[in-house]
Design a protein around this motif. Sequence first.
Motif, PDB file in Angstrom:
ATOM      1  N   MET A   1       3.049 -97.237 -15.743  1.00 27.09           N
ATOM      2  CA  MET A   1       3.790 -96.459 -16.716  1.00 27.09           C
ATOM      3  C   MET A   1       4.675 -97.385 -17.538  1.00 27.09           C
ATOM      4  N   SER A   2       4.835 -97.085 -18.829  1.00 19.74           N
ATOM      5  CA  SER A   2       5.575 -97.965 -19.723  1.00 19.74           C
ATOM      6  C   SER A   2       7.081 -97.832 -19.558  1.00 19.74           C
ATOM      7  N   SER A   3       7.553 -96.769 -18.927  1.00 19.82           N
ATOM      8  CA  SER A   3       8.979 -96.539 -18.783  1.00 19.82           C
ATOM      9  C   SER A   3       9.272 -96.091 -17.357  1.00 19.82           C
ATOM     10  N   PRO A   4      10.440 -96.463 -16.798  1.00 23.72           N
ATOM     11  CA  PRO A   4      10.782 -95.979 -15.459  1.00 23.72           C
ATOM     12  C   PRO A   4      11.163 -94.506 -15.459  1.00 23.72           C
ATOM     13  N   LEU A   5      11.475 -93.955 -16.643  1.00 21.94           N
ATOM     14  CA  LEU A   5      11.827 -92.542 -16.747  1.00 21.94           C
ATOM     15  C   LEU A   5      10.699 -91.797 -17.444  1.00 21.94           C
ATOM     16  N   ARG A   6      10.239 -90.703 -16.799  1.00 22.61           N
ATOM     17  CA  ARG A   6       9.074 -90.008 -17.309  1.00 22.61           C
ATOM     18  C   ARG A   6       9.311 -88.499 -17.303  1.00 22.61           C
ATOM     19  N   LEU A   7       8.935 -87.873 -18.390  1.00 22.24           N
ATOM     20  CA  LEU A   7       9.065 -86.430 -18.569  1.00 22.24           C
ATOM     21  C   LEU A   7       7.695 -85.850 -18.870  1.00 22.24           C
ATOM     22  N   MET A   8       7.315 -84.788 -18.152  1.00 22.64           N
ATOM     23  CA  MET A   8       6.061 -84.081 -18.418  1.00 22.64           C
ATOM     24  C   MET A   8       6.396 -82.682 -18.907  1.00 22.64           C
ATOM     25  N   ALA A   9       5.920 -82.354 -20.107  1.00 19.93           N
ATOM     26  CA  ALA A   9       6.144 -81.029 -20.690  1.00 19.93           C
ATOM     27  C   ALA A   9       4.831 -80.272 -20.684  1.00 19.93           C
ATOM     28  N   VAL A  10       4.764 -79.192 -19.914  1.00 22.26           N
ATOM     29  CA  VAL A  10       3.523 -78.436 -19.754  1.00 22.26           C
ATOM     30  C   VAL A  10       3.565 -77.203 -20.653  1.00 22.26           C
ATOM     31  N   HIS A  11       2.593 -77.104 -21.555  1.00 22.92           N
ATOM     32  CA  HIS A  11       2.545 -76.009 -22.521  1.00 22.92           C
ATOM     33  C   HIS A  11       1.205 -75.296 -22.465  1.00 22.92           C
ATOM     34  N   ALA A  12       1.186 -74.092 -23.022  1.00 20.47           N
ATOM     35  CA  ALA A  12      -0.021 -73.268 -22.977  1.00 20.47           C
ATOM     36  C   ALA A  12      -1.004 -73.618 -24.077  1.00 20.47           C
ATOM     37  N   HIS A  13      -0.495 -73.773 -25.313  1.00 17.23           N
ATOM     38  CA  HIS A  13      -1.357 -73.954 -26.477  1.00 17.23           C
ATOM     39  C   HIS A  13      -0.832 -75.082 -27.360  1.00 17.23           C
ATOM     40  N   PRO A  14      -1.714 -75.676 -28.167  1.00 17.38           N
ATOM     41  CA  PRO A  14      -1.213 -76.561 -29.206  1.00 17.38           C
ATOM     42  C   PRO A  14      -0.388 -75.734 -30.193  1.00 17.38           C
ATOM     43  N   ASP A  15       0.766 -76.179 -30.512  1.00 23.43           N
ATOM     44  CA  ASP A  15       1.846 -75.611 -31.341  1.00 23.43           C
ATOM     45  C   ASP A  15       3.043 -75.224 -30.485  1.00 23.43           C
ATOM     46  N   ASP A  16       2.809 -74.930 -29.174  1.00 23.48           N
ATOM     47  CA  ASP A  16       3.939 -74.598 -28.301  1.00 23.48           C
ATOM     48  C   ASP A  16       4.890 -75.781 -28.151  1.00 23.48           C
ATOM     49  N   GLU A  17       4.340 -76.990 -28.158  1.00 21.49           N
ATOM     50  CA  GLU A  17       5.204 -78.172 -28.036  1.00 21.49           C
ATOM     51  C   GLU A  17       6.129 -78.312 -29.238  1.00 21.49           C
ATOM     52  N   SER A  18       5.726 -77.735 -30.376  1.00 18.61           N
ATOM     53  CA  SER A  18       6.530 -77.857 -31.594  1.00 18.61           C
ATOM     54  C   SER A  18       7.591 -76.768 -31.701  1.00 18.61           C
ATOM     55  N   SER A  19       7.382 -75.641 -31.036  1.00 22.70           N
ATOM     56  CA  SER A  19       8.344 -74.536 -31.115  1.00 22.70           C
ATOM     57  C   SER A  19       9.218 -74.426 -29.873  1.00 22.70           C
ATOM     58  N   LYS A  20       8.916 -75.186 -28.849  1.00 17.57           N
ATOM     59  CA  LYS A  20       9.659 -75.091 -27.593  1.00 17.57           C
ATOM     60  C   LYS A  20       9.981 -76.491 -27.087  1.00 17.57           C
ATOM     61  N   GLY A  21      11.189 -76.929 -27.330  1.00 14.05           N
ATOM     62  CA  GLY A  21      11.629 -78.207 -26.779  1.00 14.05           C
ATOM     63  C   GLY A  21      11.279 -79.424 -27.601  1.00 14.05           C
ATOM     64  N   ALA A  22      10.845 -79.243 -28.848  1.00  8.74           N
ATOM     65  CA  ALA A  22      10.427 -80.390 -29.664  1.00  8.74           C
ATOM     66  C   ALA A  22      11.580 -81.372 -29.869  1.00  8.74           C
ATOM     67  N   ALA A  23      12.750 -80.857 -30.215  1.00  8.30           N
ATOM     68  CA  ALA A  23      13.893 -81.748 -30.462  1.00  8.30           C
ATOM     69  C   ALA A  23      14.295 -82.487 -29.192  1.00  8.30           C
ATOM     70  N   THR A  24      14.222 -81.806 -28.056  1.00  4.95           N
ATOM     71  CA  THR A  24      14.551 -82.441 -26.778  1.00  4.95           C
ATOM     72  C   THR A  24      13.591 -83.591 -26.484  1.00  4.95           C
ATOM     73  N   MET A  25      12.303 -83.334 -26.680  1.00  4.81           N
ATOM     74  CA  MET A  25      11.321 -84.393 -26.413  1.00  4.81           C
ATOM     75  C   MET A  25      11.524 -85.575 -27.348  1.00  4.81           C
ATOM     76  N   ALA A  26      11.735 -85.301 -28.630  1.00  5.71           N
ATOM     77  CA  ALA A  26      11.936 -86.380 -29.592  1.00  5.71           C
ATOM     78  C   ALA A  26      13.178 -87.196 -29.246  1.00  5.71           C
ATOM     79  N   LYS A  27      14.210 -86.512 -28.758  1.00  2.66           N
ATOM     80  CA  LYS A  27      15.445 -87.204 -28.368  1.00  2.66           C
ATOM     81  C   LYS A  27      15.182 -88.156 -27.220  1.00  2.66           C
ATOM     82  N   TYR A  28      14.441 -87.684 -26.219  1.00  2.00           N
ATOM     83  CA  TYR A  28      14.182 -88.537 -25.062  1.00  2.00           C
ATOM     84  C   TYR A  28      13.227 -89.674 -25.396  1.00  2.00           C
ATOM     85  N   VAL A  29      12.260 -89.420 -26.261  1.00  2.00           N
ATOM     86  CA  VAL A  29      11.405 -90.509 -26.727  1.00  2.00           C
ATOM     87  C   VAL A  29      12.256 -91.587 -27.398  1.00  2.00           C
TER      88      VAL A  29
END
Length: 214
Positions: A1-29
């Motif tokens: 793994m490229s980072s010691p800290l890893r987050l897995m976001a499990v979603h139902a459909h493509p587009d869910d990642e953009s409407s649910k938690g997108a800003a959080t994921m971008a922040k952690y990236v």
Amino acid sequence: MSSPLRLMAVHAHPDDESSKGAATMAKYVRDGVDVLVVTCTGGERGDVLNPQMAAVEPADMPALRIREMAAAAEILGVRHHWLGFVDSGLPQGDPLPPLPDGCFATVPLEESGPSLVALIREQRPQVMTTYDEQGGYPHPDHIRTHEISMWALDKAADPDFRPDLGPAWQVAKVYYHLTFTKDRLVALDEAARRAGLESPYAEWLARWEDRPDE
């Protein structure tokens, strides 16, 4: 793994990642965390709501969703993995029609879950995000996403379960996306009524089941 800290976001459909938690994921990236979005289905039965896309045929939908997901992953800076199941669609009617044969929500967890177990053991995330027991909203794939997430999280930590899927891994924390709380639905319902519009939330609120923490 490229980072010691890893987050897995499990979603139902493509587009869910953009409407649910997108800003959080971008922040952690941005903070250097390795973020993997797991999409359970291909979103093949999604609806086209943009009038400029009205010409999209059902046969074109799978390829369109793949392109949309690739664009979203690039914008957010996340890695992405398709779990490979078929969109269940959102049944309409009273009574509701049966779900399509072989869709994600109808596949037993014992059959669908090992694929996510293997991914958890391979990626070794410390944190997972997924939906709550009601799916965030009552779409059968969102509810199933909660179920497969919690099932796989438990099994991934059990060294006696399918050792062929890799060494056991315990996810330390799980967070639910609470996109639609009751207070939010009430506020949206009242706003629609004040504007003289038919509220799309009235039926949903009528069958809302209160839980102790709400």
